[in-house]
Each structure stands twice: as C-alpha cells, then as structure tokens.
Design an enzyme around this catalytic site. Structure first.
Site: not given
Ligand code: MN
Length: 420
Positions: A229, A253, A199, A131, A197, A359, A124, A233, A249, A236
């Site tokens: 993904d 996915t 993607e 971002h 996420e 975000e 990834d 948080r 993560k 993380q």
């Molecule tokens: Mn990602």
C-alpha cells in the site's frame, strides 16, 4: 504436513514457492497471445483452459473469464474445492496422462503475469498492534499511541480498486498538497516522503448482503495475496484529519500475481493474540483465524544490490481478515466477489520487524544506511521494493511469489496547473 509430490520435478524442491500443496492461481500471457488462467507448479505455469476438456471431470465455463479468476470465485466454495482437487490430481506424481498435460506447461520466465482477478472494491485496515503503536507514538506520544477504538474494532478506510496494480508495475512518485510543520501555508509539491506498507490482501470470493459472522466471513474468503500500500507520508500528514487517507494512498497499491488459496494455507492457521479487552460477540474468534506467514521486504537501489530491510510475520496481527470482513458488514454493507481487504501494515515487536519506512527510520529521523553507503529515510527515484512471503511446512513452503515495484521520477505534475 509434508510435501505432496508432483510429476513436475521443480515443484518438489524445498525452495519453490509453488509445490503441489500450494496451487496458486494467476493470469499469464506469452508474447502477444491473449491472457490465460494459469496454476503455478514449481517453475512452471499450467494453462488450465488447454487441459480442461481432456483432464477435468466437469465443465469450467469460467475458464474463459477475461477478468481472471473472478468466475471461479463467484461459482462458490464447492466449486473452489472441486477444482482444487481436480487440478491437484492432474499434477500429482503418478498421474497416468502427465505427458499430455506437460505440453501445456510454460516456464515462469517466459510468461508475463497480470492482475489475477478484477478488483471490484478495495478497503484497507490498520490491524497490526505494533504498527499502530509505532505510528501513534510518533504522532501522539506513547501514552496515547493507540486510538481509543483500536482495541475494540478493526479500523479501516475505503480505498480505490482503480489503482490496484500487479507486481512489476512501475509506480510514479505523486505530486500533492503538503504542509510542513514550519510552513505558513500549504504548497503543491512532489512527495518527498514516499513509503511502502507491507500488507497481506484478503480476497472475498462469496458475496454477502447484510451483517455476517466471523465464521461466515472466513468461509467467504477465497484467498490471499501480498500487498504493498504505497503511501505518500507528507501528503497523508496534511490531508488525513478528520476523514483519513485519500490522495496519499491512491497512487498505487501493488499486489502479487498469484492468489494463494485459503485451502493451501489451512495447515498454517494460528490464533490471534490475547485480547486486552474482550471483543464484542460479533467480532469474537471461534477458531484460529490468522496464518503463520513469514514476510520479508528488500530494497534495491537503482545502482546497488538488493538488501533486506524488514522481516516479520502475519501471525503478529491483532485482527484477522475474517474479523475485518465481519466488521465491514456490520452496518449492512454488501460485499462483492473480488473485494480486496488490505490487512494494514504488518509490523512486529522488534526494530527489524517494521513494515514501513516511516517506522524503520522513525519518521525519517533515523535514516538507514545501505551496503553502498547511501542512506534512506524514504524512497528515492529508482528504488525497487520487493516483498516475499511464505508459510513454511516440513520440507516445503506455500509461497506468494514476489510483490514488487520501482519508484519512477515524476519531474512535472501532469495536467495540473498551479502558480506559486
Ligand atoms: Mn495500508
């Protein structure tokens, strides 16, 4: 480029994700029947193995590949082109034996879709400037938002292929070790800051040994999928320094069930943005390497209506998948057929273009209010998140189908004992 017409009526609709120009590849099953390789055409799925002997002018031994489309990927770019051309001819308006092919079309609504290929490895990246700037600003301030390497290499981490799942699979909220800013010590807890996420995943078709150029990397890519993904948080934030994300993560996915081929996206190529620093020669573009793909994220709460929470475009990325793949090989790292490369969260310049709740709600400080009046900082149990994406032509679209998943409660950590 205009719509290429098919004898499958629903494929000629402006609204379908799957006109003849697309020909996306998936794996489907009906009832308890075994899995089959399918090509999406309008509202239908074509059982390719069932028509191969009679309608394709060459042998396709890979059609019985139980992994999915890996066999075609491994067969190489000439086989990709030959197969696409043959299927295109069979499904095009005016095909003389359409009636015989039509017997092997299934309605999209009556089939179950599975992972379209066996994912051999998963990497990834972190390639959207907006971002990276948003996240960096939250954690380090706007002055130091972009890490010093960011404008010179497409940074990434090696993820897990084992947790890649197909759209529609429920995602169980993870437990993990967290430590809030006011906590003296870490604790083992349910993630409360579970996130998405947005993607795009690039799929390596042709394997490589040793470093390859950006051009070669582009040639080696087979196709693309939408990719979520899922990211915890809070886990993380505690674990990521200095080696990057790990358990945060690795829950799941999700990818969309249809591989949109590089060939289908060819008319929608666009340039990467102007460079702040010229890239070193091994990472320079030689031609347009991004794609103009509009993307949308919706949230459907357990007891509420589906609503759009973000819209952006893949054309805003700083690095293309070809640049990421080329960079991946610089140390000599071999790449395998079926390798999946996540683009990194795709955000755009405006607030509504943000591809993660981190975000959108600015780290949870600015919760969003849904139509129902409920608010969200991060995902709640029962929330369903759906991605859609399409490249838009003149009267047609090259769509990806949907990439979605629902967050499921996880009241007790399974097979983990701990004391508090
Ligand atoms: Mn990602």
């Amino acid at each position: 480029m205009t719509l290429r017409r098919s004898w499958v009526a629903s494929a000629n609709s402006e609204a379908t994700d799957f006109p003849l120009n697309n020909l996306a590849y998936g794996v489907f099953s009906q009832g308890s029947n075994p899995r089959r390789l399918g090509v999406a055409i309008g509202e239908k799925v074509l059982d390719v193995a069932a028509i191969a002997d009679e309608h394709l002018p060459f042998a396709c031994p890979w059609l019985s590949d139980q992994r999915g489309w890996n066999g075609l990927m491994e067969a190489g770019p000439e086989a990709w082109e030959q197969f696409r051309a043959a299927i295109s001819r069979v499904l095009a308006e005016g095909y003389s034996e359409a009636a015989s092919v039509a017997q092997h079309l299934y309605s999209m609504h009556e089939v179950e879709l599975h992972l379209p290929f066996a994912v051999t490895e998963y990497t990834d990246f972190y390639a959207s400037r907006d971002h990276a700037f948003n996240v960096g600003t939250m954690f380090r301030g706007a002055e130091n938002a972009l890490p010093p390497n960011w404008l010179h290499i497409p940074i990434g981490y090696n993820g897990r292929a084992s947790s890649v799942v197909v759209s529609g699979t429920d995602v169980v909220r993870p437990w993990g070790q967290v430590k809030g800013p006011d906590d003296a010590l870490p604790r083992f807890a349910l993630s409360r800051r579970f996130d998405i996420e947005l993607e795009i995943g690039a799929i390596v078709g042709t394997p490589s040994q040793g470093p390859i150029s950006v051009d070669q990397a582009d040639a080696n890519i087979f196709g693309y999928v939408l990719l979520n993904d899922w990211s915890a948080r809070d886990i993380q934030a505690w674990e990521y320094q200095p080696l990057g994300p790990f358990q945060s993560k690795a829950t799941a996915t999700t990818i969309s069930p249809w591989i949109v081929t590089k060939a289908a996206l060819e008319p929608f190529r666009c340039e990467t943005p102007e460079r702040e620093f010229e890239l070193l020669p091994h990472l320079r573009d030689t031609r347009p390497m991004l794609y103009d793909i509009t993307l949308q994220v919706t949230l459907s709460p357990n007891d509420g209506r589906e609503e759009v929470i973000a819209q952006t475009n893949y054309n805003t990325m700083y690095y293309s998948a070809a640049q990421q793949l080329a960079h991946h090989t610089t140390c000599g790292c071999p790449m395998r057929s079926g390798d999946l490369l996540g683009s990194g969260t795709i955000s755009g310049p405006e607030k509504q273009n943000r591809g993660s709740l981190l975000e959108i709600t600015w780290g949870g400080k600015e919760p969003i209010t849904l139509e129902s009046g409920q608010t969200r900082s991060f995902l709640e149990d029962g929330d369903r998140v759906t991605f859609r994406g399409a490249a838009k032509g003149d009267g047609f679209r090259i769509g990806f189908g949907i990439c979605d998943g629902t967050v499921i409660a996880n009241p007790q950590p399974v097979e983990v004992t701990y004391s508090d």
